[in-house]
Structure formats: C-alpha cells, structure tokens
Scaffold this motif. Structure first.
Motif, mmCIF file in Angstrom:
data_model
loop_
_atom_site.group_PDB
_atom_site.id
_atom_site.type_symbol
_atom_site.label_atom_id
_atom_site.label_comp_id
_atom_site.label_asym_id
_atom_site.label_seq_id
_atom_site.Cartn_x
_atom_site.Cartn_y
_atom_site.Cartn_z
ATOM 1 N N ARG A 79 0.863 -1.183 0.000
ATOM 2 C CA ARG A 79 0.000 0.000 0.000
ATOM 3 C C ARG A 79 0.899 1.232 0.000
ATOM 4 O O ARG A 79 1.698 1.416 0.924
ATOM 5 N N PRO A 80 0.787 2.084 -0.986
ATOM 6 C CA PRO A 80 1.724 3.204 -1.143
ATOM 7 C C PRO A 80 1.774 4.169 0.031
ATOM 8 O O PRO A 80 2.791 4.832 0.225
ATOM 9 N N ILE A 81 0.714 4.271 0.834
ATOM 10 C CA ILE A 81 0.672 5.276 1.889
ATOM 11 C C ILE A 81 1.832 5.130 2.867
ATOM 12 O O ILE A 81 2.416 6.125 3.321
ATOM 13 N N PHE A 82 2.226 3.905 3.190
ATOM 14 C CA PHE A 82 3.244 3.698 4.221
ATOM 15 C C PHE A 82 4.642 4.090 3.726
ATOM 16 O O PHE A 82 5.364 4.838 4.399
ATOM 17 N N ALA A 83 5.030 3.595 2.565
ATOM 18 C CA ALA A 83 6.333 3.975 2.013
ATOM 19 C C ALA A 83 6.358 5.454 1.652
ATOM 20 O O ALA A 83 7.397 6.111 1.767
ATOM 21 N N SER A 84 5.221 5.995 1.240
ATOM 22 C CA SER A 84 5.147 7.414 0.894
ATOM 23 C C SER A 84 5.378 8.282 2.124
ATOM 24 O O SER A 84 6.103 9.282 2.075
ATOM 25 N N MET A 85 4.770 7.918 3.245
ATOM 26 C CA MET A 85 4.989 8.658 4.487
ATOM 27 C C MET A 85 6.462 8.636 4.881
ATOM 28 O O MET A 85 7.044 9.670 5.232
ATOM 29 N N ALA A 86 7.063 7.456 4.816
ATOM 30 C CA ALA A 86 8.471 7.332 5.192
ATOM 31 C C ALA A 86 9.357 8.176 4.289
ATOM 32 O O ALA A 86 10.285 8.854 4.756
ATOM 33 N N ALA A 87 9.074 8.168 2.993
ATOM 34 C CA ALA A 87 9.892 8.925 2.046
ATOM 35 C C ALA A 87 9.761 10.428 2.273
ATOM 36 O O ALA A 87 10.755 11.164 2.232
ATOM 37 N N VAL A 88 8.541 10.899 2.511
ATOM 38 C CA VAL A 88 8.338 12.324 2.777
ATOM 39 C C VAL A 88 9.123 12.756 4.012
ATOM 40 O O VAL A 88 9.728 13.828 4.051
ATOM 41 N N GLY A 89 9.140 11.894 5.022
ATOM 42 C CA GLY A 89 9.749 12.271 6.287
ATOM 43 C C GLY A 89 11.259 12.229 6.320
ATOM 44 O O GLY A 89 11.890 13.066 6.981
#
Length: 276
Positions: A79-89
């Motif tokens: 699910r993209p939301i989890f890796a996306s959050m990590a990448a943004v942070g």
C-alpha cells in the motif's frame, strides 16, 4: 470526465492499457520481489532487539526508526501510503546523511553527522546496522517506483512528526540531561536544539519546538512531497466499485478527449473504493 459502466473493466481499454488498470483492481498481483521483502524484514528483525538492548525502547521515537517500521509495513502490504509517508519524512535528512558519509570517505565531511561511522570505539556490527540510514531512502524510492506515491502522505507524516515532537519534548530527556544509562536517547529529533550536549539558547525552548513544527513541514516535507508526487504518481485511470452494482462491475473514469493536453499527467487523489 466521461464515465463508463462496464461489466469487465478490461473491455473498456485497449490491450496495452489493461495492465495499469489491473494494478488497481487485482491487489493479489505482487509488485515487489519476495526476496527484497524477506531480506529487509530479516534485517529489521536483527536491528530491533539489538537497538532495544543497547539504547532502550525510546530509541524508536527517532524519525528514521519510525520510517523503518513504515517501510516494513509498506513492503509487505504494498500500500503506497506507508512507504510514501516514510519517504516524505526522511528523504532529505537521509540524503544529507549519504552526502556526509561519502564526504567522510573522501576526507571532506559536510556536517560531521556520520563521523561515528568511522569511530573504532563503536563495534563494526553496530555501525553496520546504522548503515541503513544510507540505503533506506534508496529502498523507499524503489518501492515507490513499483507501487506509486500516495499524496495523502504529506498530511499523514506531518501529523505523525508533530506527535513525535510533542512526545520527545514533554516526556523524553532533553539535551544535556543526566541520563539513566550511557546510551539513553536524549534530545530525540533535536527538539531541544542541534547539540545533544546542551539545549539551544538562541530562543525559548517552546519557540524552537514551534519553529520545528512549522519549518519542517514547510521547507522539508512539502518540497519532498511535490517531487515525489511529480516523479512517482501514476497518471493511470482509476477504477473503483460502483455502489449497488454487481461485484465485477466497476466505475471507470477516463480523461475526455476534449481535455487539454498534459492534464492527464496530474496525479489523482486516492478515492473511496480505490486501494490506497
């Protein structure tokens, strides 16, 4: 936007377009290599007990450690939301880590933040574990290249980061505090200043915290979000179930032929009924 009801979603598109639509409909299709999932999870399974023993549970309040756990969830659920959050942070801070590490090797340190990686007083095993700061952002970009970027990540990570800042500010030892044991994490996420040995004195501590809570989302997370959305968001059409229709009936939204050129490149927001 033209809307079409179809019994079989694949019939609505030319043969060359069906794989992209299938990504949204058939979530059983694995897009990330099993070897990557197993190796990454095995690494985290080694790191967590070691860090817990050496530094304590509060060590996992650092942004990079939270991002590590989000990456584990993301690589398995796809699910993209989890890796996306990590990448943004962590993308920007970890790029600085990478640059400083390579600078240390070349004898040209940039910030000195990775000097501990060359300290013989720290075990090679511990330094090897800490090297995840270098390759984690690369892994996150690989994941996003496979499964796409979720634009909700900016808001989700910002809220997460605010929560971590408040916990670290009010509940964790500040910079220069007397510690219960030598390796106890303190001044976690720099909520008391950039120097762990003593709090910053250029402004009241609450003002520094406010500066972080406003400055990081504005000048770090938001630009990172823009870049990731531009590079990794899929311009694919989105298919979602139609309420009150048979299970195999989907609602397919396609750009109208009259839409201006280039408008199809806008990354769509995840809609209700679509996999995040």
């Amino acid at each position: 936007m033209n809307e079409t009801r179809v019994g079989n979603p694949m019939d609505a598109f030319p043969a060359g377009d069906t794989p992209s639509i299938g990504r949204h409909i058939d979530q059983s299709t694995r897009r990330l290599p099993m070897a990557a999932k197993v190796l990454f999870t095995a690494f985290v399974a080694v790191l967590v007990p070691y860090y817990w023993r050496e530094y304590g549970a509060t060590n996992f309040l650092y942004y990079c450690d939270v991002a590590l756990f989000l990456a584990v969830i993301g690589i398995w659920t796809e699910r993209p939301i989890f890796a996306s959050m990590a990448a943004v942070g962590i993308a920007v801070p970890q790029v600085l880590w990478q640059v400083d590490f390579l600078g240390q090797i070349a004898g040209l340190p940039v910030t000195g933040m990775t000097s501990y990686m060359f300290d013989d007083g720290i075990s090679l095993f511990a330094r090897g574990l800490s090297f995840f700061h270098f390759w984690l952002p690369i892994l996150l970009l690989f994941i996003l290249a496979r499964i796409g970027y979720d634009r909700r990540a900016l808001k989700a990570w910002t809220i997460t980061a605010w929560g971590l800042m408040l916990v670290c500010y009010f509940l964790m030892p500040p910079a220069g505090a007397e510690l219960d044991f030598a390796n106890q994490p303190h001044n976690i996420n720099y909520v008391f200043g950039m120097d762990d040995a003593q709090p910053q004195t250029s402004m009241p501590s609450w003002a520094w915290l406010t500066l972080l809570m406003v400055g990081l989302p504005t000048f770090v997370y938001l630009p990172t979000h823009w870049v990731l959305a531009k590079v990794f968001c899929r311009p694919d059409a989105i298919a979602s179930p139609v309420e009150g229709s048979p299970a195999n009936t989907v609602h397919v939204s396609r750009p109208s032929p009259q839409q201006p050129a280039g408008s199809q490149r806008r990354c769509p927001r995840i809609r209700k009924g679509c996999p995040p």
